[in-house]
Each structure stands twice: as structure tokens, then as C-alpha cells.
Design an enzyme around this catalytic site. Structure first.
Site, short mmCIF file in Angstrom:
data_model
loop_
_atom_site.label_atom_id
_atom_site.label_comp_id
_atom_site.label_asym_id
_atom_site.label_seq_id
_atom_site.Cartn_x
_atom_site.Cartn_y
_atom_site.Cartn_z
N SER A 143 -47.12 -25.18 36.43
CA SER A 143 -48.53 -24.55 36.63
C SER A 143 -49.04 -23.83 35.93
CB SER A 143 -47.53 -23.14 37.10
OG SER A 143 -46.88 -22.83 38.38
N TYR A 159 -49.89 -16.53 37.29
CA TYR A 159 -48.69 -17.31 37.16
C TYR A 159 -49.40 -18.67 36.41
CZ TYR A 159 -44.08 -19.32 36.17
OH TYR A 159 -43.28 -19.68 36.36
N LYS A 192 -49.24 -19.17 32.16
CA LYS A 192 -48.54 -21.14 31.90
C LYS A 192 -49.78 -21.49 31.33
CE LYS A 192 -44.28 -19.95 32.54
NZ LYS A 192 -42.80 -19.90 31.78
N1 LIG Z 1 -37.50 -22.65 38.05
C1 LIG Z 1 -38.20 -22.84 38.22
O1 LIG Z 1 -38.94 -23.00 38.98
C2 LIG Z 1 -39.25 -23.01 37.09
C3 LIG Z 1 -40.42 -24.02 36.47
C4 LIG Z 1 -40.88 -23.87 36.08
C5 LIG Z 1 -41.24 -22.49 34.90
N2 LIG Z 1 -40.47 -22.10 34.82
C6 LIG Z 1 -40.42 -21.29 33.92
O2 LIG Z 1 -38.13 -21.42 32.61
C7 LIG Z 1 -38.16 -20.21 32.54
C8 LIG Z 1 -36.24 -20.22 32.62
O3 LIG Z 1 -37.16 -19.58 34.13
P1 LIG Z 1 -35.46 -19.84 34.88
O4 LIG Z 1 -36.18 -20.58 36.35
O5 LIG Z 1 -34.54 -20.47 34.26
O6 LIG Z 1 -35.30 -18.22 36.08
P2 LIG Z 1 -34.04 -16.83 35.06
O7 LIG Z 1 -34.77 -15.89 36.22
O8 LIG Z 1 -32.70 -17.71 35.69
O9 LIG Z 1 -33.90 -17.48 33.72
C9 LIG Z 1 -35.25 -16.44 33.75
C10 LIG Z 1 -34.15 -14.83 31.69
O10 LIG Z 1 -35.13 -15.01 31.71
C11 LIG Z 1 -34.71 -13.97 31.46
N3 LIG Z 1 -35.90 -12.58 31.24
C12 LIG Z 1 -37.37 -11.88 32.20
N4 LIG Z 1 -37.63 -11.29 31.13
C13 LIG Z 1 -37.55 -11.13 30.08
C14 LIG Z 1 -37.67 -10.34 29.17
N5 LIG Z 1 -38.48 -9.61 28.87
N6 LIG Z 1 -37.25 -10.83 27.85
C15 LIG Z 1 -36.08 -11.62 28.27
N7 LIG Z 1 -35.41 -11.94 28.80
C16 LIG Z 1 -36.54 -11.93 30.06
C17 LIG Z 1 -33.97 -12.58 32.68
O11 LIG Z 1 -33.18 -11.53 33.01
C18 LIG Z 1 -32.78 -14.47 33.42
O12 LIG Z 1 -32.28 -14.15 32.55
C19 LIG Z 1 -39.68 -18.81 32.48
O13 LIG Z 1 -40.24 -19.00 31.85
C20 LIG Z 1 -40.00 -19.89 34.28
O14 LIG Z 1 -41.35 -19.06 34.27
C21 LIG Z 1 -39.26 -22.08 36.09
#
Ligand SMILES: NC(=O)c1ccc[n+]([C@@H]2O[C@H](COP(=O)([O-])OP(=O)(O)OC[C@H]3O[C@@H](n4cnc5c(N)ncnc54)[C@H](O)[C@@H]3O)[C@@H](O)[C@H]2O)c1
Length: 281
Positions: free
Chosen positions: A156, A167, A171
Site C-alpha cells: 500500500s 494508509y 506507507k
Molecule cells: N497484515 C497485513 O496484511 C499487512 C500488510 C502490509 C503491511 N502490514 C504492516 O505490518 C505491520 C505489522 O502488522 P500486522 O499485520 O502484524 O498486525 P498486528 O495487528 O497483528 O500487529 C501489529 C502490532 O503492533 C502493535 N501496535 C499498534 N500500535 C502500536 C503503537 N502505537 N506502539 C506500539 N505497538 C503498536 C499492536 O499492538 C500489534 O501487536 C504493520 O506496520 C502493518 O501496517 C501488514
């Protein structure tokens, strides 16, 4: 804890032996998978999350299987907390070699409907946090003679999605900040790269990925025909953080099952010829 990767083969042992690795967003999803992967390859780990109980549990699990791990409740949108976290990692483990700036949140809505506070919060948690993590870590990495930073961007950050403009903007900023920071610190032996995950089954994304109207669209659009697993992103992050990536800096590794390799055009072959093996058929 298993020393196996997502495909059941050995995780590969010792790339992070003697290394101190800091992971944010480590209570769940990609961050927790990365913490387990770094531990399986020998790292000492400083794990951070706003979810204090969740991240403490991941640290306990890793610690119990011999890798050294500690956790600290941290809101990555607050520089003072990120600085204190980084200092604790250095004091506890004697230095810092790798930072995985991974914590992040989603945001949904078209521009006229996006709450101003929600826009700011998206940037605070998804963008400012990455800068804060780098800002706090770089003096310590310099003191070690170098190191590696991996940021979690997203596909994204490479284009636009319907309903995700906040978002997308956040990103996209992570992508270009990663490039700029990488060239600034390249001669200090500090490599800075990003992973760009596609749809990965985690707490954040699973409700969207499995939504009854969304899931069939993904099934057509993703060339590999399935969403990804957190361990598959963790493997890419571990590569970028390791010496295997010794000549890689300012790079985006896309982990998306081929989703962004496609132009978005209709599946001509499936529609015109019929093709049971192809997506979109
Ligand atoms: N899952 C997907 O499809 C996907 C795709 C592209 C990017 N991402 C990115 O991957 C990263 C991890 O996401 P995920 O999918 O594992 O989600 P997730 O929700 O399982 O994990 C994210 C973690 O970040 C923590 N978090 C949120 N806000 C926070 C803050 N202010 N300070 C500290 N910790 C905080 C949450 O408590 C959670 O444990 C993110 O940056 C997300 O944008 C995810």
C-alpha cells in the site's frame, strides 16, 4: 518454540548469534513471527508493543526456549518511549545491532470521511514511529561499527487502494524515508531496508482478507491464490537484517504472492481461452 520455518525446514541457525535485535509490534502478527525467527537464529531480543501483556507473553515463550528475550510496553508514536526502549536494549544486552520498526495500524475511509485525528494518528503510528526508531537507534548502531534497520512498509506504500488513502500516504512515506535514510547512512555500514507485505493473515488484516465480499476478489487477484503468513514476511525481514543482505540497502522487498506483479488488467487468458490453472478462472 520450534526451530522450523513456515515450510517445516530448519530456520538456519546462527545468522544472529551474538546480535541484539529490537522488534516493535512484537505482541502479534508479523512482529511476533519475526521475534521467533530472530530467536531461532540466535539473537538476543528486546521486544516492544503497546500490548504489554501480549508482548511479555511472546518474550516469555522465547526466553523459555533459551534465546534471551525481554519486553517493554512502548507506544512507538512517542519518541521519549522509543528512546527509553532503545536505551534499555543497549543497557540490558550491551549494544544494538538490528532494529525492526514494524508496529503499525490500518486506516479506512475516503478523504471527505477521514477524521482529522485519525489521519494524524495513522501518521504518528505508521510513519513518525519509523523515524523515531531510526533516530534512537542510529547512534548505537554507529557505536557498534554498523548494523541493520528493517522497516515494515506495505504494498500500500507502492500504489493506491480504494478506501485506504491515509494508509497509502503513510506507507508511501515509510518507503521513501527508508530510501533516504539508507543513502544517508550507507557509508557508516548501516543498512536500511523495508519489507512491503501484501495481504498477510494477522490480527490487523484477517478480518478484511476473509470478508465474504473481499476474499473471492483476493482469490482472483493474487497469482499465488492465497494470502500470506506472518512467517513469510518474517523470513524476508530476517534476510534484510542479516549479513546475507550485506550489499542491500534502500531496497523494498515485496512479499505479496505476486499481487503487485500483475497490471490489474482482466485475466485475458482465463476469460478468452479458459484456463483452470490460472487465477481469475
Ligand atoms: N497484515 C497485513 O496484511 C499487512 C500488510 C502490509 C503491511 N502490514 C504492516 O505490518 C505491520 C505489522 O502488522 P500486522 O499485520 O502484524 O498486525 P498486528 O495487528 O497483528 O500487529 C501489529 C502490532 O503492533 C502493535 N501496535 C499498534 N500500535 C502500536 C503503537 N502505537 N506502539 C506500539 N505497538 C503498536 C499492536 O499492538 C500489534 O501487536 C504493520 O506496520 C502493518 O501496517 C501488514
Amino acid at each position: 518454540m520450534s526451530n522450523q520455518n513456515a515450510h517445516g525446514s530448519p530456520a538456519g541457525g546462527t545468522r544472529f548469534a551474538g546480535k541484539v535485535v529490537l522488534v516493535t509490534g512484537a505482541a502479534s502478527g508479523i512482529g511476533a513471527a519475526a521475534a521467533r525467527r530472530f530467536a531461532a537464529e540466535g539473537a538476543s531480543l528486546m521486544l516492544a508493543d503497546v500490548n504489554a501483556a501480549g508482548v511479555a507473553e511472546v518474550a516469555r515463550e522465547i526466553d523459555a526456549s533459551s534465546a534471551r528475550a525481554a519486553s517493554r510496553e512502548t507506544d512507538v508514536s512517542d519518541f521519549a518511549q522509543v528512546e527509553a526502549l532503545t536505551t534499555e536494549a543497549v543497557e540490558r544486552f550491551g549494544g544494538l545491532d538490528v532494529v525492526f520498526n514494524n508496529a503499525g495500524i490500518g486506516a479506512f475511509g475516503k478523504t471527505p470521511d477521514i477524521d482529522i485525528a485519525a489521519w494524524h494518528r495513522t501518521f504518528e503510528v505508521d510513519v513518525h514511529s519509523v523515524f523515531y526508531g531510526c533516530r534512537a537507534a542510529i547512534p548505537h548502531l554507529r557505536a557498534r561499527g554498523g548494523g541493520a534497520i528493517v522497516n515494515t512498509a506495505s504494498i500500500s506504500g507502492l500504489g493506491g487502494d480504494y478506501g485506504l488513502s491515509a494508509y497509502n500516504a503513510a506507507k508511501g512515506a515509510v518507503v521513501n524515508y527508508t530510501r533516504a535514510a539508507a543513502i544517508e547512512h550507507a557509508r557508516e555500514n548501516i543498512r536500511i531496508n523495508a519489507v512491503c507485505p501484501g495481504p498477510i493473515e494477522t490480527t490487523l488484516a484477517t478480518p478484511l482478507i476473509r470478508h465474504e465480499r473481499v476474499a473471492p476478489e483476493y482469490a482472483k487477484a493474487i497469482p499465488m491464490g492465497r494470502p500470506g503468513r506472518a512467517e513469510e514476511v518474517a523470513a524476508a525481514a530476517a534476510f534484510l537484517a542479516s549479513n546475507d543482505a550485506s550489499y542491500v540497502t534502500g531496497a523494498m522487498i515485496v512479499v505479496d504472492g505476486g499481487l503487485t506483479a500483475a497490471t490489474g488488467q482482466p485475466n485475458f487468458h482465463a476469460l478468452l481461452v479458459g484456463d483452470a490453472d490460472s487465477s481469475g478462472s
